[in-house]
Motif scaffolding. Structure first.
Motif, PDB file in Angstrom:
ATOM      1  N   ALA A 135       9.738  33.324 -88.756  1.00  0.00           N
ATOM      2  CA  ALA A 135      10.794  34.257 -89.487  1.00  0.00           C
ATOM      3  C   ALA A 135      11.891  33.229 -89.454  1.00  0.00           C
ATOM      4  O   ALA A 135      12.858  33.203 -90.439  1.00  0.00           O
ATOM      5  N   MET A 136      12.282  32.427 -88.527  1.00  0.00           N
ATOM      6  CA  MET A 136      13.281  31.427 -88.360  1.00  0.00           C
ATOM      7  C   MET A 136      13.360  30.560 -89.504  1.00  0.00           C
ATOM      8  O   MET A 136      14.383  30.045 -90.100  1.00  0.00           O
ATOM      9  N   LEU A 137      12.017  30.144 -89.890  1.00  0.00           N
ATOM     10  CA  LEU A 137      11.857  29.125 -90.905  1.00  0.00           C
ATOM     11  C   LEU A 137      12.529  29.591 -92.129  1.00  0.00           C
ATOM     12  O   LEU A 137      13.078  28.756 -92.897  1.00  0.00           O
ATOM     13  N   GLN A 138      12.198  30.880 -92.383  1.00  0.00           N
ATOM     14  CA  GLN A 138      12.664  31.279 -93.930  1.00  0.00           C
ATOM     15  C   GLN A 138      14.130  31.300 -93.960  1.00  0.00           C
ATOM     16  O   GLN A 138      14.686  31.384 -95.022  1.00  0.00           O
ATOM     17  N   VAL A 139      14.897  31.364 -92.752  1.00  0.00           N
ATOM     18  CA  VAL A 139      16.448  31.558 -92.800  1.00  0.00           C
ATOM     19  C   VAL A 139      17.344  30.144 -92.532  1.00  0.00           C
ATOM     20  O   VAL A 139      18.109  29.678 -93.334  1.00  0.00           O
ATOM     21  N   TYR A 140      16.609  29.538 -91.445  1.00  0.00           N
ATOM     22  CA  TYR A 140      17.193  28.192 -90.777  1.00  0.00           C
ATOM     23  C   TYR A 140      16.784  26.840 -91.264  1.00  0.00           C
ATOM     24  O   TYR A 140      17.047  26.077 -91.392  1.00  0.00           O
ATOM     25  N   GLY A 141      15.474  27.187 -92.174  1.00  0.00           N
ATOM     26  CA  GLY A 141      14.834  26.068 -92.421  1.00  0.00           C
ATOM     27  C   GLY A 141      14.049  25.058 -91.265  1.00  0.00           C
ATOM     28  O   GLY A 141      13.952  25.721 -90.260  1.00  0.00           O
ATOM     29  N   SER A 142      13.409  24.212 -91.792  1.00  0.00           N
ATOM     30  CA  SER A 142      12.750  23.326 -90.788  1.00  0.00           C
ATOM     31  C   SER A 142      13.260  22.052 -90.206  1.00  0.00           C
ATOM     32  O   SER A 142      12.881  21.565 -89.076  1.00  0.00           O
ATOM     33  N   GLU A 143      14.303  21.690 -90.669  1.00  0.00           N
ATOM     34  CA  GLU A 143      15.235  20.503 -90.421  1.00  0.00           C
ATOM     35  C   GLU A 143      16.768  20.972 -89.910  1.00  0.00           C
ATOM     36  O   GLU A 143      17.555  21.171 -90.673  1.00  0.00           O
ATOM     37  N   HIS A 144      16.918  20.848 -88.642  1.00  0.00           N
ATOM     38  CA  HIS A 144      18.100  21.400 -87.981  1.00  0.00           C
ATOM     39  C   HIS A 144      18.323  20.935 -86.617  1.00  0.00           C
ATOM     40  O   HIS A 144      17.161  20.741 -86.038  1.00  0.00           O
ATOM     41  N   PRO A 145      19.295  20.499 -86.046  1.00  0.00           N
ATOM     42  CA  PRO A 145      19.532  20.156 -84.693  1.00  0.00           C
ATOM     43  C   PRO A 145      19.480  21.478 -83.951  1.00  0.00           C
ATOM     44  O   PRO A 145      19.282  22.731 -84.375  1.00  0.00           O
ATOM     45  N   PRO A 146      19.398  21.483 -82.547  1.00  0.00           N
ATOM     46  CA  PRO A 146      19.314  22.691 -81.769  1.00  0.00           C
ATOM     47  C   PRO A 146      20.608  23.350 -82.005  1.00  0.00           C
ATOM     48  O   PRO A 146      21.589  22.790 -82.299  1.00  0.00           O
ATOM     49  N   MET A 147      20.388  24.835 -82.032  1.00  0.00           N
ATOM     50  CA  MET A 147      21.410  25.391 -82.667  1.00  0.00           C
ATOM     51  C   MET A 147      21.829  26.498 -81.557  1.00  0.00           C
ATOM     52  O   MET A 147      20.814  27.199 -81.025  1.00  0.00           O
ATOM     53  N   LEU A 148      23.141  27.116 -81.590  1.00  0.00           N
ATOM     54  CA  LEU A 148      23.550  28.176 -80.714  1.00  0.00           C
ATOM     55  C   LEU A 148      23.655  29.425 -81.904  1.00  0.00           C
ATOM     56  O   LEU A 148      24.599  29.261 -82.699  1.00  0.00           O
ATOM     57  N   VAL A 149      22.889  30.418 -81.641  1.00  0.00           N
ATOM     58  CA  VAL A 149      22.923  31.504 -82.676  1.00  0.00           C
ATOM     59  C   VAL A 149      23.217  32.855 -81.681  1.00  0.00           C
ATOM     60  O   VAL A 149      22.866  32.825 -80.751  1.00  0.00           O
ATOM     61  N   SER A 150      23.536  33.945 -82.459  1.00  0.00           N
ATOM     62  CA  SER A 150      23.801  35.208 -81.583  1.00  0.00           C
ATOM     63  C   SER A 150      22.363  35.749 -81.788  1.00  0.00           C
ATOM     64  O   SER A 150      21.505  35.680 -82.535  1.00  0.00           O
ATOM     65  N   LEU A 151      22.088  36.570 -80.382  1.00  0.00           N
ATOM     66  CA  LEU A 151      20.709  37.296 -80.311  1.00  0.00           C
ATOM     67  C   LEU A 151      20.749  38.198 -81.240  1.00  0.00           C
ATOM     68  O   LEU A 151      19.598  38.537 -81.910  1.00  0.00           O
ATOM     69  N   ARG A 152      22.179  38.888 -81.623  1.00  0.00           N
ATOM     70  CA  ARG A 152      22.041  39.968 -82.783  1.00  0.00           C
ATOM     71  C   ARG A 152      21.752  39.458 -84.046  1.00  0.00           C
ATOM     72  O   ARG A 152      20.776  40.044 -84.559  1.00  0.00           O
ATOM     73  N   GLU A 153      21.906  38.220 -84.309  1.00  0.00           N
ATOM     74  CA  GLU A 153      21.730  37.602 -85.512  1.00  0.00           C
ATOM     75  C   GLU A 153      20.103  37.377 -85.781  1.00  0.00           C
ATOM     76  O   GLU A 153      19.457  37.485 -86.593  1.00  0.00           O
ATOM     77  N   LEU A 154      19.583  36.887 -84.471  1.00  0.00           N
ATOM     78  CA  LEU A 154      18.114  36.551 -84.302  1.00  0.00           C
ATOM     79  C   LEU A 154      17.144  37.771 -84.713  1.00  0.00           C
ATOM     80  O   LEU A 154      16.600  37.764 -85.360  1.00  0.00           O
ATOM     81  N   LEU A 155      17.786  38.854 -84.095  1.00  0.00           N
ATOM     82  CA  LEU A 155      16.766  40.177 -84.304  1.00  0.00           C
ATOM     83  C   LEU A 155      16.905  40.633 -85.785  1.00  0.00           C
ATOM     84  O   LEU A 155      16.116  41.125 -86.225  1.00  0.00           O
TER      85      LEU A 155
END
Length: 386
Positions: A135-155
């Motif tokens: 699921a994350m791959l389709q939005v954030y892609g496969s190449e990025h540094p460690p990220m801080l994202v909101s839990l609400r956004e992840l859901l």
């Protein structure tokens, strides 16, 4: 932590975590600024304590059990919802709407301060964390540094992934539409029914679908026999989504998807547009499907439509009267826009909404939603004989 607001919906700021461990990048799909300070939170933190910190602009980086973090987010949401419902009284509907929208924006900002660290491989290094890498791959892609994202956004990302995987069954049709993250899902069945209801002249062969989104209107037109359809959208995500749906349904020979703000080159027999229905400022990237700042899309479509219409062609505009019911648009302003652009009304097809919120009496805007009418306006240039 030094922070700044960027104009893009994905902010890239290098942030030092509280105990000096490896840096991470702040990322917000909604375009929210990074918190002014950051603290760790775990299973010992209570909702009231967390909310107090959030109201002071403190971001809480979750280090406890993942499922407990999810429960904390739900508890925070319930507290904020109780406050919202208690605040609405007998004020005028327009004032109620503006206050409700302000509170919803504040709610989103506060809930967005419960943060999760997402590793470079899209994994979540917490106890009982689900394997959501696809699921994350389709939005954030496969190449990025460690990220801080909101839990609400992840859901939200995961929910969108499930909609995309399963698809949305279109009422009274034999196909599904697969919405992508950040692209408005065709959940209002009544306006799709109106598009199928309106008579389509036999000699119409070409159409343009402005602001196509998922591509659902183009698919319906193709199913009705239009052989050459150009679907346009200014959002790269919407273009990718529409192309995906067109390909899934085997309609690539009939529908061409283009990343264009309004009209492509040339003219067509039919011009179709379903713009955002409410005039208003877009405060986050997720608002763009609902709010049309200064009605730029609506006015731009009507102003330019005549230049792209073949002789004898029609313009189909899908609109709701919710803006009028909320006091955001004068009662006759829409028809005045038609006259200002030398357009006449050939027919109007109307339907009442069937979605759940139309019958929810606890909704602060229930008074307007219960009266809402969705309309398909069939228009033509004044100097054109039908």
């Amino acid at each position: 932590m030094n922070t700044e607001q960027t104009e893009s919906s994905t902010q890239g700021l290098s942030q030092i975590l509280p105990d000096g461990e490896q840096t991470a990048v702040w990322h917000s799909e909604a375009g929210f600024a990074a918190p002014t300070s950051l603290e760790y939170a775990d299973d010992t933190m209570r909702a009231d304590q967390a909310l107090k910190k959030m109201r002071n602009g403190i971001g809480l980086l979750w280090r406890g059990d993942f499922q407990n973090g999810r429960q904390l987010l739900q508890a925070l949401g319930r507290r904020l919802d109780r406050k919202t419902k208690a605040d609405h009284g007998a004020e005028p509907i327009a004032a109620r709407f503006h206050r409700y929208r302000m509170q919803q924006a504040q709610r989103a900002r506060l809930l967005g301060l419960l943060l999760i660290r997402l590793e470079s491989d899209n994994a979540i290094a917490l106890r009982r964390a689900p394997a959501w890498e696809q699921a994350m791959l389709q939005v954030y892609g496969s190449e990025h540094p460690p990220m801080l994202v909101s839990l609400r956004e992840l859901l939200g990302v995961v929910g969108a992934y499930e909609w995309r995987r399963k698809g949305v069954l279109i009422a009274d049709c034999d196909f599904r539409i697969h919405p992508h993250y950040g692209v408005f899902s065709p959940s209002r069945a009544e306006y799709l029914a109106l598009l199928m209801q309106a008579p389509l002249p036999d000699n119409y062969r070409s159409a343009v679908d402005i602001g196509t989104g998922t591509g659902v209107l183009s698919v319906l037109l193709a199913k009705r026999g239009i052989t050459r359809i150009i679907a346009t959208d200014s959002s790269p995500r919407a273009v990718a989504c529409a192309q995906d749906n067109v390909d899934r349904l085997g309609l690539a020979d009939q529908v061409t998807v283009q990343e264009v703000e309004f009209f492509p080159e040339g003219c067509a027999d039919l011009l179709v547009c379903n713009p955002p229905w409410l005039p208003g400022k877009v405060t986050s990237s997720l608002d763009a499907a609902v709010y049309d700042p200064n009605e730029q899309m609506l006015k731009g479509f009507l102003q330019k439509a005549r230049q792209h219409l073949k002789p004898g062609g029609q313009i189909w505009l899908i609109m709701s009267d919710l803006a009028q019911l909320l006091g955001l648009r004068a009662a006759h302003e829409l028809t005045q826009l038609f006259r200002d652009n030398d357009l006449r009304v050939l027919a109007v097809y109307e339907a009442k909404p069937t979605h759940a919120r139309a019958g929810d009496r606890s909704d602060p805007l229930h008074e307007a939603r219960a009266q809402e009418t969705t309309s398909l306006w069939c228009l033509a240039p004044i100097d054109t004989e039908n």
